[in-house]
Scaffold this motif. Structure first.
Motif, PDB file in Angstrom:
ATOM      1  N   LYS A  46       0.846  -1.191   0.000  1.00 54.66           N
ATOM      2  CA  LYS A  46       0.000   0.000   0.000  1.00 54.66           C
ATOM      3  C   LYS A  46       0.886   1.248   0.000  1.00 54.66           C
ATOM      4  O   LYS A  46       2.107   1.155   0.108  1.00 54.66           O
ATOM      5  CB  LYS A  46      -0.925  -0.014   1.214  1.00 54.66           C
ATOM      6  CG  LYS A  46      -1.851  -1.232   1.257  1.00 54.66           C
ATOM      7  CD  LYS A  46      -2.811  -1.155   2.417  1.00 54.66           C
ATOM      8  CE  LYS A  46      -3.665  -2.418   2.517  1.00 54.66           C
ATOM      9  NZ  LYS A  46      -4.423  -2.690   1.286  1.00 54.66           N
ATOM     10  N   ARG A  47       0.268   2.413  -0.110  1.00 54.06           N
ATOM     11  CA  ARG A  47       1.019   3.666  -0.209  1.00 54.06           C
ATOM     12  C   ARG A  47       2.021   3.827   0.925  1.00 54.06           C
ATOM     13  O   ARG A  47       3.170   4.232   0.711  1.00 54.06           O
ATOM     14  CB  ARG A  47       0.042   4.855  -0.212  1.00 54.06           C
ATOM     15  CG  ARG A  47       0.739   6.221  -0.334  1.00 54.06           C
ATOM     16  CD  ARG A  47      -0.174   7.349   0.086  1.00 54.06           C
ATOM     17  NE  ARG A  47      -0.628   7.190   1.463  1.00 54.06           N
ATOM     18  CZ  ARG A  47       0.117   7.494   2.524  1.00 54.06           C
ATOM     19  NH1 ARG A  47       1.344   7.955   2.379  1.00 54.06           N
ATOM     20  NH2 ARG A  47      -0.358   7.314   3.742  1.00 54.06           N
ATOM     21  N   LYS A  48       1.598   3.492   2.142  1.00 56.87           N
ATOM     22  CA  LYS A  48       2.475   3.686   3.297  1.00 56.87           C
ATOM     23  C   LYS A  48       3.609   2.658   3.369  1.00 56.87           C
ATOM     24  O   LYS A  48       4.532   2.806   4.169  1.00 56.87           O
ATOM     25  CB  LYS A  48       1.662   3.625   4.586  1.00 56.87           C
ATOM     26  CG  LYS A  48       1.005   2.273   4.837  1.00 56.87           C
ATOM     27  CD  LYS A  48       0.180   2.285   6.115  1.00 56.87           C
ATOM     28  CE  LYS A  48      -0.472   0.925   6.356  1.00 56.87           C
ATOM     29  NZ  LYS A  48      -1.285   0.925   7.600  1.00 56.87           N
ATOM     30  N   ASP A  49       3.536   1.621   2.517  1.00 58.46           N
ATOM     31  CA  ASP A  49       4.539   0.553   2.554  1.00 58.46           C
ATOM     32  C   ASP A  49       5.742   0.808   1.657  1.00 58.46           C
ATOM     33  O   ASP A  49       6.768   0.139   1.796  1.00 58.46           O
ATOM     34  CB  ASP A  49       3.907  -0.783   2.134  1.00 58.46           C
ATOM     35  CG  ASP A  49       2.811  -1.234   3.072  1.00 58.46           C
ATOM     36  OD1 ASP A  49       2.920  -0.946   4.278  1.00 58.46           O
ATOM     37  OD2 ASP A  49       1.848  -1.867   2.596  1.00 58.46           O
ATOM     38  N   VAL A  50       5.621   1.746   0.714  1.00 55.82           N
ATOM     39  CA  VAL A  50       6.700   1.949  -0.248  1.00 55.82           C
ATOM     40  C   VAL A  50       6.732   3.406  -0.695  1.00 55.82           C
ATOM     41  O   VAL A  50       5.684   4.035  -0.864  1.00 55.82           O
ATOM     42  CB  VAL A  50       6.531   1.010  -1.467  1.00 55.82           C
ATOM     43  CG1 VAL A  50       5.200   1.230  -2.155  1.00 55.82           C
ATOM     44  CG2 VAL A  50       7.690   1.137  -2.442  1.00 55.82           C
ATOM     45  N   ALA A  51       7.949   3.940  -0.851  1.00 58.16           N
ATOM     46  CA  ALA A  51       8.115   5.331  -1.287  1.00 58.16           C
ATOM     47  C   ALA A  51       9.282   5.410  -2.254  1.00 58.16           C
ATOM     48  O   ALA A  51      10.215   4.601  -2.200  1.00 58.16           O
ATOM     49  CB  ALA A  51       8.360   6.241  -0.087  1.00 58.16           C
ATOM     50  N   LEU A  52       9.222   6.391  -3.141  1.00 59.78           N
ATOM     51  CA  LEU A  52      10.270   6.578  -4.145  1.00 59.78           C
ATOM     52  C   LEU A  52      10.761   8.011  -4.123  1.00 59.78           C
ATOM     53  O   LEU A  52       9.959   8.949  -4.116  1.00 59.78           O
ATOM     54  CB  LEU A  52       9.731   6.238  -5.541  1.00 59.78           C
ATOM     55  CG  LEU A  52      10.690   6.462  -6.718  1.00 59.78           C
ATOM     56  CD1 LEU A  52      11.889   5.529  -6.619  1.00 59.78           C
ATOM     57  CD2 LEU A  52       9.956   6.264  -8.045  1.00 59.78           C
ATOM     58  N   ASN A  53      12.082   8.170  -4.124  1.00 60.00           N
ATOM     59  CA  ASN A  53      12.685   9.497  -4.179  1.00 60.00           C
ATOM     60  C   ASN A  53      13.753   9.508  -5.270  1.00 60.00           C
ATOM     61  O   ASN A  53      14.656   8.663  -5.274  1.00 60.00           O
ATOM     62  CB  ASN A  53      13.313   9.862  -2.830  1.00 60.00           C
ATOM     63  CG  ASN A  53      13.916  11.253  -2.839  1.00 60.00           C
ATOM     64  OD1 ASN A  53      13.256  12.224  -3.192  1.00 60.00           O
ATOM     65  ND2 ASN A  53      15.178  11.346  -2.460  1.00 60.00           N
ATOM     66  N   VAL A  54      13.637  10.449  -6.204  1.00 56.47           N
ATOM     67  CA  VAL A  54      14.605  10.573  -7.299  1.00 56.47           C
ATOM     68  C   VAL A  54      15.250  11.949  -7.217  1.00 56.47           C
ATOM     69  O   VAL A  54      14.566  12.969  -7.282  1.00 56.47           O
ATOM     70  CB  VAL A  54      13.930  10.389  -8.674  1.00 56.47           C
ATOM     71  CG1 VAL A  54      14.971  10.490  -9.786  1.00 56.47           C
ATOM     72  CG2 VAL A  54      13.197   9.054  -8.745  1.00 56.47           C
ATOM     73  N   THR A  55      16.577  11.960  -7.077  1.00 59.20           N
ATOM     74  CA  THR A  55      17.325  13.213  -6.991  1.00 59.20           C
ATOM     75  C   THR A  55      18.590  13.094  -7.823  1.00 59.20           C
ATOM     76  O   THR A  55      19.461  12.273  -7.522  1.00 59.20           O
ATOM     77  CB  THR A  55      17.708  13.541  -5.536  1.00 59.20           C
ATOM     78  OG1 THR A  55      16.533  13.551  -4.724  1.00 59.20           O
ATOM     79  CG2 THR A  55      18.389  14.900  -5.450  1.00 59.20           C
ATOM     80  N   GLY A  56      18.691  13.907  -8.864  1.00 62.22           N
ATOM     81  CA  GLY A  56      19.881  13.867  -9.707  1.00 62.22           C
ATOM     82  C   GLY A  56      20.078  12.503 -10.328  1.00 62.22           C
ATOM     83  O   GLY A  56      19.205  11.981 -11.020  1.00 62.22           O
ATOM     84  N   ALA A  57      21.235  11.896 -10.049  1.00 64.95           N
ATOM     85  CA  ALA A  57      21.579  10.607 -10.644  1.00 64.95           C
ATOM     86  C   ALA A  57      21.213   9.426  -9.761  1.00 64.95           C
ATOM     87  O   ALA A  57      21.601   8.293 -10.044  1.00 64.95           O
ATOM     88  CB  ALA A  57      23.077  10.565 -10.945  1.00 64.95           C
ATOM     89  N   LEU A  58      20.457   9.668  -8.696  1.00 58.25           N
ATOM     90  CA  LEU A  58      20.141   8.610  -7.732  1.00 58.25           C
ATOM     91  C   LEU A  58      18.641   8.498  -7.497  1.00 58.25           C
ATOM     92  O   LEU A  58      17.957   9.493  -7.262  1.00 58.25           O
ATOM     93  CB  LEU A  58      20.832   8.897  -6.395  1.00 58.25           C
ATOM     94  CG  LEU A  58      20.515   7.952  -5.232  1.00 58.25           C
ATOM     95  CD1 LEU A  58      21.048   6.550  -5.516  1.00 58.25           C
ATOM     96  CD2 LEU A  58      21.109   8.490  -3.931  1.00 58.25           C
ATOM     97  N   ALA A  59      18.149   7.268  -7.559  1.00 58.51           N
ATOM     98  CA  ALA A  59      16.768   6.968  -7.182  1.00 58.51           C
ATOM     99  C   ALA A  59      16.806   5.980  -6.027  1.00 58.51           C
ATOM    100  O   ALA A  59      17.562   5.001  -6.064  1.00 58.51           O
ATOM    101  CB  ALA A  59      15.998   6.375  -8.361  1.00 58.51           C
ATOM    102  N   VAL A  60      16.009   6.241  -5.002  1.00 52.72           N
ATOM    103  CA  VAL A  60      15.953   5.352  -3.838  1.00 52.72           C
ATOM    104  C   VAL A  60      14.504   4.941  -3.610  1.00 52.72           C
ATOM    105  O   VAL A  60      13.635   5.790  -3.383  1.00 52.72           O
ATOM    106  CB  VAL A  60      16.507   6.032  -2.570  1.00 52.72           C
ATOM    107  CG1 VAL A  60      16.423   5.071  -1.378  1.00 52.72           C
ATOM    108  CG2 VAL A  60      17.942   6.492  -2.781  1.00 52.72           C
ATOM    109  N   LEU A  61      14.273   3.638  -3.697  1.00 57.09           N
ATOM    110  CA  LEU A  61      12.958   3.083  -3.382  1.00 57.09           C
ATOM    111  C   LEU A  61      13.053   2.455  -1.996  1.00 57.09           C
ATOM    112  O   LEU A  61      13.853   1.542  -1.781  1.00 57.09           O
ATOM    113  CB  LEU A  61      12.541   2.043  -4.419  1.00 57.09           C
ATOM    114  CG  LEU A  61      11.148   1.431  -4.218  1.00 57.09           C
ATOM    115  CD1 LEU A  61      10.465   1.189  -5.565  1.00 57.09           C
ATOM    116  CD2 LEU A  61      11.216   0.112  -3.440  1.00 57.09           C
TER     117      LEU A  61
END
Length: 230
Positions: free
Chosen positions: A74-89
């Motif tokens: 669900k939404r609260k179980d996973v998040a994605l952040n993309v900044t420059g050359a790095l993406a973190v899930l």
């Protein structure tokens, strides 16, 4: 996953996959306006971070949707952040990083490193849904060692075995690292003292790499010092 490994020895485990391509083939590279980098440094990697945006965003979004739908998060179980050359899930059971960087030896090319770490549940890696998300993505397992290991001692032990267990070792003259091979195992182990990295010739999902690791671990059991590494 880490529960299957000796916690007194292993500080952490990561699965690593690698890819890449030509800088000029990236969607953000404008021919006639941009210049292909001739060196890999902070400035040129910052440039890469700007022009790799479309590809990185697409990769990261696909991963996010696969993880969410296949694993039922669900939404609260996973998040994605993309900044420059790095993406973190960041998911409730693991973390995945996708990182773009110029290749130092060939700065006209970029490398993509995908790292799966902090896997909390070993059973999750065995599920078909998890394997489908990460099918063909990884070629390496990296083990961080709590106490480290003397490379010279590992070399001496394997050489003293004189081929017993199908073990062979190679190393540079300064012994900064060694590469261990086991007959019948389609992978090599690279030891630098603080880490052990198992590198496979074919990419696979985490559970497939762990099966290869089990075979390597069995070969290490022929000697107490080697068995103590894993």
């Amino acid at each position: 996953m880490t529960g299957e490994l000796p916690s007194s020895i292993i500080a952490g485990i990561s699965f690593i996959g690698r890819g890449g391509g030509q800088v000029k083939a990236l969607g953000g590279f404008k021919k006639g306006h941009h210049t292909v980098p001739d060196a890999a440094n902070a400035v040129t990697n910052a440039f890469l971070g700007k022009i790799c945006g479309p590809e990185l965003a697409e990769q990261a979004e696909k991963l996010f949707q696969d993880v969410r739908s296949r694993l039922g998060y669900k939404r609260k179980d996973v998040a994605l952040n993309v900044t420059g050359a790095l993406a973190v899930l960041t998911a409730k059971d693991f973390t995945v990083e996708i990182f773009y960087a110029l290749e130092e030896s060939a700065p006209g090319r970029y490398g993509i490193t995908t790292t799966l770490r902090d896997l909390q549940d070993g059973d999750l890696a065995q599920r078909e849904e998890f394997a489908a998300v990460f099918a063909g993505k990884f070629t390496e397992i990296s083990f961080a060692l709590k106490k480290g290991a003397r490379v010279e001692a590992i070399i001496d032990v394997i050489e003293a075995l004189e081929g017993e267990g199908g073990l062979a070792v190679s190393y540079p003259s300064d012994c900064r690292e060694c590469v261990i091979r086991v007959e019948g195992v389609d992978a090599v182990v690279r030891c630098s003292g603080g880490t052990l990295e198992m590198v496979f010739s074919r990419a696979g999902a985490p559970h497939e790499l762990m099966a290869g690791f089990a075979a390597m671990r069995g070969a290490f059991a022929v000697n107490r010092v080697l068995a103590g590494l894993l």
